[in-house]
Write a protein that holds these residues in place. Sequence first.
Motif, PDB file in Angstrom:
ATOM      1  N   GLN A  35     -14.373  51.316  49.385  1.00  0.00           N
ATOM      2  CA  GLN A  35     -14.603  50.043  49.963  1.00  0.00           C
ATOM      3  C   GLN A  35     -15.542  49.315  48.858  1.00  0.00           C
ATOM      4  O   GLN A  35     -15.329  48.334  48.519  1.00  0.00           O
ATOM      5  CB  GLN A  35     -15.616  49.883  51.216  1.00  0.00           C
ATOM      6  CG  GLN A  35     -16.226  48.800  51.634  1.00  0.00           C
ATOM      7  CD  GLN A  35     -17.345  49.098  53.048  1.00  0.00           C
ATOM      8  OE1 GLN A  35     -16.979  49.650  53.620  1.00  0.00           O
ATOM      9  NE2 GLN A  35     -18.189  48.148  53.030  1.00  0.00           N
ATOM     10  N   VAL A  36     -16.532  50.003  48.454  1.00  0.00           N
ATOM     11  CA  VAL A  36     -17.654  49.402  47.312  1.00  0.00           C
ATOM     12  C   VAL A  36     -16.846  49.006  45.984  1.00  0.00           C
ATOM     13  O   VAL A  36     -16.918  48.087  45.513  1.00  0.00           O
ATOM     14  CB  VAL A  36     -18.786  50.343  47.154  1.00  0.00           C
ATOM     15  CG1 VAL A  36     -19.710  50.061  46.044  1.00  0.00           C
ATOM     16  CG2 VAL A  36     -19.650  50.741  48.359  1.00  0.00           C
ATOM     17  N   VAL A  37     -16.025  50.098  45.808  1.00  0.00           N
ATOM     18  CA  VAL A  37     -15.361  49.696  44.288  1.00  0.00           C
ATOM     19  C   VAL A  37     -14.233  48.692  44.624  1.00  0.00           C
ATOM     20  O   VAL A  37     -14.195  47.875  43.445  1.00  0.00           O
ATOM     21  CB  VAL A  37     -14.611  51.260  43.736  1.00  0.00           C
ATOM     22  CG1 VAL A  37     -13.391  50.815  42.832  1.00  0.00           C
ATOM     23  CG2 VAL A  37     -15.448  52.086  43.366  1.00  0.00           C
ATOM     24  N   LYS A  38     -13.681  48.469  45.321  1.00  0.00           N
ATOM     25  CA  LYS A  38     -12.894  47.307  45.918  1.00  0.00           C
ATOM     26  C   LYS A  38     -13.558  46.042  45.460  1.00  0.00           C
ATOM     27  O   LYS A  38     -13.360  45.010  44.947  1.00  0.00           O
ATOM     28  CB  LYS A  38     -12.182  47.317  47.287  1.00  0.00           C
ATOM     29  CG  LYS A  38     -11.262  46.154  47.569  1.00  0.00           C
ATOM     30  CD  LYS A  38     -10.649  46.513  48.668  1.00  0.00           C
ATOM     31  CE  LYS A  38      -9.695  45.243  49.200  1.00  0.00           C
ATOM     32  NZ  LYS A  38      -9.105  45.235  50.461  1.00  0.00           N
ATOM     33  N   ILE A  39     -14.897  45.977  46.099  1.00  0.00           N
ATOM     34  CA  ILE A  39     -15.825  44.853  46.185  1.00  0.00           C
ATOM     35  C   ILE A  39     -16.104  44.582  44.792  1.00  0.00           C
ATOM     36  O   ILE A  39     -16.023  43.441  44.168  1.00  0.00           O
ATOM     37  CB  ILE A  39     -16.871  45.064  47.184  1.00  0.00           C
ATOM     38  CG1 ILE A  39     -16.595  44.783  48.519  1.00  0.00           C
ATOM     39  CG2 ILE A  39     -17.825  43.793  46.940  1.00  0.00           C
ATOM     40  CD1 ILE A  39     -17.488  45.217  49.721  1.00  0.00           C
ATOM     41  N   VAL A  40     -16.648  45.562  44.199  1.00  0.00           N
ATOM     42  CA  VAL A  40     -17.164  45.413  42.636  1.00  0.00           C
ATOM     43  C   VAL A  40     -15.842  44.946  41.984  1.00  0.00           C
ATOM     44  O   VAL A  40     -16.173  44.083  40.858  1.00  0.00           O
ATOM     45  CB  VAL A  40     -17.751  46.853  42.395  1.00  0.00           C
ATOM     46  CG1 VAL A  40     -17.979  46.825  40.465  1.00  0.00           C
ATOM     47  CG2 VAL A  40     -19.020  47.013  43.005  1.00  0.00           C
ATOM     48  N   SER A  79     -21.197  46.565  52.427  1.00  0.00           N
ATOM     49  CA  SER A  79     -20.467  45.431  51.815  1.00  0.00           C
ATOM     50  C   SER A  79     -21.489  44.220  51.188  1.00  0.00           C
ATOM     51  O   SER A  79     -21.160  43.635  50.282  1.00  0.00           O
ATOM     52  CB  SER A  79     -19.467  44.623  52.844  1.00  0.00           C
ATOM     53  OG  SER A  79     -18.568  45.789  52.962  1.00  0.00           O
ATOM     54  N   ARG A  80     -22.157  43.864  52.270  1.00  0.00           N
ATOM     55  CA  ARG A  80     -23.289  42.814  51.957  1.00  0.00           C
ATOM     56  C   ARG A  80     -24.124  43.344  50.733  1.00  0.00           C
ATOM     57  O   ARG A  80     -24.524  42.509  49.943  1.00  0.00           O
ATOM     58  CB  ARG A  80     -24.056  42.520  52.961  1.00  0.00           C
ATOM     59  CG  ARG A  80     -23.285  41.653  54.051  1.00  0.00           C
ATOM     60  CD  ARG A  80     -24.016  40.919  55.014  1.00  0.00           C
ATOM     61  NE  ARG A  80     -24.850  39.936  54.572  1.00  0.00           N
ATOM     62  CZ  ARG A  80     -25.573  39.116  55.111  1.00  0.00           C
ATOM     63  NH1 ARG A  80     -25.526  39.066  56.573  1.00  0.00           N
ATOM     64  NH2 ARG A  80     -26.194  38.154  54.540  1.00  0.00           N
ATOM     65  N   ILE A  81     -24.627  44.661  50.694  1.00  0.00           N
ATOM     66  CA  ILE A  81     -25.395  44.879  49.598  1.00  0.00           C
ATOM     67  C   ILE A  81     -24.595  44.795  48.115  1.00  0.00           C
ATOM     68  O   ILE A  81     -25.104  44.424  46.977  1.00  0.00           O
ATOM     69  CB  ILE A  81     -25.772  46.363  49.632  1.00  0.00           C
ATOM     70  CG1 ILE A  81     -26.882  46.578  50.813  1.00  0.00           C
ATOM     71  CG2 ILE A  81     -26.499  47.116  48.408  1.00  0.00           C
ATOM     72  CD1 ILE A  81     -27.217  47.943  51.303  1.00  0.00           C
ATOM     73  N   ALA A  82     -23.181  45.137  48.510  1.00  0.00           N
ATOM     74  CA  ALA A  82     -22.279  45.105  47.325  1.00  0.00           C
ATOM     75  C   ALA A  82     -22.140  43.646  46.537  1.00  0.00           C
ATOM     76  O   ALA A  82     -22.138  43.700  45.538  1.00  0.00           O
ATOM     77  CB  ALA A  82     -20.923  45.728  47.377  1.00  0.00           C
ATOM     78  N   VAL A  83     -21.850  42.797  47.690  1.00  0.00           N
ATOM     79  CA  VAL A  83     -21.635  41.607  47.246  1.00  0.00           C
ATOM     80  C   VAL A  83     -22.900  40.798  46.644  1.00  0.00           C
ATOM     81  O   VAL A  83     -22.754  40.289  45.559  1.00  0.00           O
ATOM     82  CB  VAL A  83     -21.204  40.736  48.543  1.00  0.00           C
ATOM     83  CG1 VAL A  83     -21.486  39.105  48.263  1.00  0.00           C
ATOM     84  CG2 VAL A  83     -19.826  41.127  48.795  1.00  0.00           C
ATOM     85  N   THR A  84     -24.035  41.188  47.272  1.00  0.00           N
ATOM     86  CA  THR A  84     -25.391  40.618  46.569  1.00  0.00           C
ATOM     87  C   THR A  84     -25.774  41.248  45.232  1.00  0.00           C
ATOM     88  O   THR A  84     -26.181  40.545  44.445  1.00  0.00           O
ATOM     89  CB  THR A  84     -26.659  40.729  47.525  1.00  0.00           C
ATOM     90  OG1 THR A  84     -26.857  41.883  48.050  1.00  0.00           O
ATOM     91  CG2 THR A  84     -26.372  39.930  48.674  1.00  0.00           C
ATOM     92  N   THR A  85     -25.489  42.468  45.247  1.00  0.00           N
ATOM     93  CA  THR A  85     -25.615  43.188  43.958  1.00  0.00           C
ATOM     94  C   THR A  85     -24.783  42.535  42.625  1.00  0.00           C
ATOM     95  O   THR A  85     -25.157  42.107  41.704  1.00  0.00           O
ATOM     96  CB  THR A  85     -25.260  44.607  44.031  1.00  0.00           C
ATOM     97  OG1 THR A  85     -26.212  45.419  44.927  1.00  0.00           O
ATOM     98  CG2 THR A  85     -25.525  45.419  42.610  1.00  0.00           C
ATOM     99  N   CYS A  86     -23.414  42.181  42.999  1.00  0.00           N
ATOM    100  CA  CYS A  86     -22.536  41.621  42.073  1.00  0.00           C
ATOM    101  C   CYS A  86     -23.296  39.999  41.715  1.00  0.00           C
ATOM    102  O   CYS A  86     -23.264  39.713  40.736  1.00  0.00           O
ATOM    103  CB  CYS A  86     -21.256  41.600  42.683  1.00  0.00           C
ATOM    104  SG  CYS A  86     -20.262  42.958  42.909  1.00  0.00           S
ATOM    105  N   ILE A  87     -23.561  39.430  42.751  1.00  0.00           N
ATOM    106  CA  ILE A  87     -24.276  38.062  42.638  1.00  0.00           C
ATOM    107  C   ILE A  87     -25.474  38.109  41.643  1.00  0.00           C
ATOM    108  O   ILE A  87     -25.451  37.487  40.727  1.00  0.00           O
ATOM    109  CB  ILE A  87     -24.535  37.308  43.893  1.00  0.00           C
ATOM    110  CG1 ILE A  87     -23.296  36.999  44.818  1.00  0.00           C
ATOM    111  CG2 ILE A  87     -25.328  36.171  43.763  1.00  0.00           C
ATOM    112  CD1 ILE A  87     -23.407  36.333  46.179  1.00  0.00           C
TER     113      ILE A  87
END
Length: 197
Positions: A35-40, A79-87
């Motif tokens: 899930q994390v890799v897909k978001i990243v 997922s929210r952590i992953a999205v905010t990390t990318c941002i």
Amino acid sequence: MPTLDKPFDHAACLERVREGDQDAARDLVDSLYPQVVKIVRGRLPRWVAEEDLAQEVFLKMFTRLEQYRGDVPLPHWVSRIAVTTCIDHLRKQQRRPELRRADLSEEESDMLDVVTADTNAEQAGDALAARELLGKLLDQLSPDDRMVIQLLDLEQKSLIEVGDLLGWNTTLVKVRAFRARRKLQKLWQKLEAEEHV
């Protein structure tokens, strides 16, 4: 790890992690990794390695476990952590000057010629060049604008899903998407105008 019959029990694994069980921590990472890799991958800022960003997401997850209260499923919280990390990484990137036609590779320039000539972009035979061109245009947007375009238009997520991921209400998602699309359109028009100069 989950089996075909029984889904992974995040709550039980999380309790073991909180008790200091290293095997449980590995199991938790293994279960959330796809899930994390897909978001990243979908939001990967240029010049940032996929694995490095995924590791950063998991580091943030483990350092903030005491903040997780269980109001939402653990995968949603991660997922929210992953999205905010990318941002955050997009924000950290140095602001680049405006994209000019001279900044484009020969393939990207050819792709721009094909698209602006009102021919079918598939005839160019190089979807990768089109994707790279889009990536360069998206890089000119603010991280929040880029993310809302990525989620709504490229990943086809609903307004509610985007709001949940970004922590925004649907009205804010609509407004940000409208403004981001206008900015993207202006960037495109500027490149197109350079073609006719």
